[in-house]
Design a protein around this motif. Structure first.
Motif, PDB file in Angstrom:
ATOM      1  N   HIS A  82       0.811  -1.223   0.000  1.00 51.55           N
ATOM      2  CA  HIS A  82       0.000   0.000   0.000  1.00 51.55           C
ATOM      3  C   HIS A  82       0.843   1.271   0.000  1.00 51.55           C
ATOM      4  O   HIS A  82       0.305   2.363   0.001  1.00 51.55           O
ATOM      5  CB  HIS A  82      -0.957  -0.004   1.195  1.00 51.55           C
ATOM      6  N   LEU A  83       2.155   1.113  -0.018  1.00 44.11           N
ATOM      7  CA  LEU A  83       3.056   2.265   0.038  1.00 44.11           C
ATOM      8  C   LEU A  83       3.941   2.315  -1.205  1.00 44.11           C
ATOM      9  O   LEU A  83       4.110   1.311  -1.887  1.00 44.11           O
ATOM     10  CB  LEU A  83       3.958   2.166   1.276  1.00 44.11           C
ATOM     11  N   ARG A 110      -0.722  -0.421   9.948  1.00 40.23           N
ATOM     12  CA  ARG A 110      -1.457   0.741  10.481  1.00 40.23           C
ATOM     13  C   ARG A 110      -0.518   1.939  10.676  1.00 40.23           C
ATOM     14  O   ARG A 110      -0.850   3.069  10.321  1.00 40.23           O
ATOM     15  CB  ARG A 110      -2.133   0.371  11.790  1.00 40.23           C
ATOM     16  N   THR A 155       0.615   3.466   7.367  1.00 36.77           N
ATOM     17  CA  THR A 155      -0.499   4.184   6.739  1.00 36.77           C
ATOM     18  C   THR A 155      -0.668   5.558   7.378  1.00 36.77           C
ATOM     19  O   THR A 155      -0.837   6.562   6.669  1.00 36.77           O
ATOM     20  CB  THR A 155      -1.806   3.364   6.867  1.00 36.77           C
ATOM     21  N   HIS A 183      -0.160   9.288   5.550  1.00 38.68           N
ATOM     22  CA  HIS A 183      -1.281  10.234   5.574  1.00 38.68           C
ATOM     23  C   HIS A 183      -1.012  11.437   6.485  1.00 38.68           C
ATOM     24  O   HIS A 183      -1.854  12.325   6.596  1.00 38.68           O
ATOM     25  CB  HIS A 183      -2.566   9.520   6.007  1.00 38.68           C
TER      26      HIS A 183
END
Length: 197
Positions: free
Chosen positions: A10-11, A64, A67, A71
């Protein structure tokens, strides 16, 4: 044994998570002191492995924390303290550090290092330099971080207390140890996911 490096899907590819596991650590108090002193050379997530039920629990906390890093919503000083805070099911960050972070009494240690380019460090640390630093400063036996390795050292009574999982008769009635650990893992991951909602 060496450092395990994960690319987080996700990165961006520039962000990596490095995991290491040390058994029979002899200098936990020194490592704890480095964190308290905010020594930048020791910017790692040092996790007491006795309160970890599975590898997935650690990876969930890393997911988590990274993320929130991307953000810009970190609730702690850096991504490494965020990993430790992400292990808890409560919003009490100081309690999370006490329960899940390294302490002078820690014997088995999981280490997470998240590397990424930043304004102060455009070229992130390589896996080799992270591993070299850990080998030099963590006095313990390197091991693979597997669920099987964690079974031998997990303190289930602490885990059940920390995640408020005592008094669950249905869980206690599960006779198969593996099945009971899987149920515990699911409850823990659910508690971690719901934190702060």
């Amino acid at each position: 044994m060496s450092l395990e490096t994960l690319t987080l899907e996700h990165l961006p590819d520039t962000h990596k998570a490095h995991l290491a596991f040390f058994r029979n650590v002899q200098n936990a108090s020194f490592l704890h002191e480095q964190l308290l002193a905010r020594n930048a050379d020791f910017e790692y997530a040092f996790i007491d492995a006795s309160v970890i039920i599975s590898r997935l629990q650690v990876l969930s906390a890393v997911f988590r924390a990274t993320t929130t890093l991307v953000h810009g919503t970190l609730k702690t000083p850096n991504v490494h303290s965020e990993v430790v805070a992400s292990l808890t099911s409560s919003n009490n960050i100081a309690e999370a550090y006490r329960r899940f972070g390294v302490s002078p009494a820690t014997r088995d240690l999981i280490v997470v290092k998240v590397t990424f380019p930043s304004a102060t460090s455009p070229e992130p640390s390589s896996a080799e330099s992270v591993w070299s630093h850990l080998k030099e400063h963590v006095l313990g036996e390197a091991a693979d971080l597997t669920d099987e390795a964690l079974v031998a050292i997990t303190d289930l009574s602490k885990i059940r207390k920390y995640y408020k999982l005592n008094g669950l008769n249905w869980l206690d009635s599960v006779e198969d140890e593996r099945a009971r650990r899987k149920e515990l893992e699911s409850l823990i991951l659910g508690g971690m996911a719901l934190r702060g909602i």
